[in-house]
Design a protein around this motif. Sequence first.
Motif, PDB file in Angstrom:
ATOM      1  N   VAL A 124     -14.176  37.817  35.047  1.00 24.04           N
ATOM      2  CA  VAL A 124     -14.165  36.655  35.935  1.00 24.04           C
ATOM      3  C   VAL A 124     -14.917  35.485  35.305  1.00 24.04           C
ATOM      4  O   VAL A 124     -14.470  34.329  35.386  1.00 24.04           O
ATOM      5  N   ARG A 177     -14.451  34.477  41.981  1.00 21.99           N
ATOM      6  CA  ARG A 177     -13.376  33.756  41.288  1.00 21.99           C
ATOM      7  C   ARG A 177     -13.074  32.418  41.966  1.00 21.99           C
ATOM      8  O   ARG A 177     -12.768  31.429  41.298  1.00 21.99           O
ATOM      9  N   SER A 178     -13.152  32.386  43.300  1.00 23.63           N
ATOM     10  CA  SER A 178     -12.683  31.216  44.044  1.00 23.63           C
ATOM     11  C   SER A 178     -13.783  30.228  44.426  1.00 23.63           C
ATOM     12  O   SER A 178     -13.488  29.108  44.844  1.00 23.63           O
ATOM     13  N   ASP A 229     -18.151  40.650  45.474  1.00 22.07           N
ATOM     14  CA  ASP A 229     -16.701  40.583  45.558  1.00 22.07           C
ATOM     15  C   ASP A 229     -16.147  39.660  44.465  1.00 22.07           C
ATOM     16  O   ASP A 229     -16.528  38.497  44.368  1.00 22.07           O
ATOM     17  N   LEU A 230     -15.243  40.185  43.659  1.00 21.60           N
ATOM     18  CA  LEU A 230     -14.718  39.416  42.529  1.00 21.60           C
ATOM     19  C   LEU A 230     -13.856  38.243  42.975  1.00 21.60           C
ATOM     20  O   LEU A 230     -13.862  37.186  42.331  1.00 21.60           O
ATOM     21  N   ASP A 231     -13.115  38.401  44.065  1.00 24.67           N
ATOM     22  CA  ASP A 231     -12.290  37.285  44.543  1.00 24.67           C
ATOM     23  C   ASP A 231     -13.171  36.127  45.009  1.00 24.67           C
ATOM     24  O   ASP A 231     -12.842  34.955  44.778  1.00 24.67           O
ATOM     25  N   THR A 232     -14.284  36.451  45.652  1.00 27.42           N
ATOM     26  CA  THR A 232     -15.224  35.406  46.064  1.00 27.42           C
ATOM     27  C   THR A 232     -15.813  34.716  44.837  1.00 27.42           C
ATOM     28  O   THR A 232     -15.933  33.487  44.792  1.00 27.42           O
TER      29      THR A 232
END
Length: 205
Positions: free
Chosen positions: A68, A40-41, A35-38
Amino acid sequence: MSKPAVALFDYGSGNLRSAHRALERAGGDVELTSDLDTARSADGLVVPGVGAFAACMAGIVEHGLDAVVRERASAGAPVLGICVGEQILFTRGVEHGVETAGIGVFEGSVERLEADRVPHMGWNTVEAPAEMRLFAGIDPAERFYFVHSYAAKTAPPGTLVATADHGEPFVAAVERGPVAATQFHPEKSGDAGYALLSNWIKGLK
């Protein structure tokens, strides 16, 4: 105190099981994710990789991870590349006469080692500058586990570089601010690898 969140990115390449165990042992709260949001964060992002430069880059681009990684590098967010995960952070890789664009965080080319025996497989010492955080407190006589036929051979501008030798000197690890990478496998390098991963985890928020 909570453990730093570490995203171990699964894009279809890498020694994920042993890397996951080693990063947890070193003190990270590790999530294997695509997951890219994971990615990223997370406090820290780990980019593994085995096999060919071009195949790894194809998987990274397919998943959108290249953008990312560049975002995190520009924002000063920690990234750790391992093995081919180090190589793809460079500008380009050249295999069998074919050039493939890398993520481009570090300037330079990854090329075949000029040595009597390739691949370079087994344990080797690494010479690191004293100010390199990855190697803080690690005895220079310690050995790390390598399996590779290609490597970057020159230090990218503005980086700290540790070197090893197999037929010729090559970049064994590179560090620029929060972005770091190793050509060797710390997750397969016993106590020395544990110490290095612990140093990286300690540098996370």
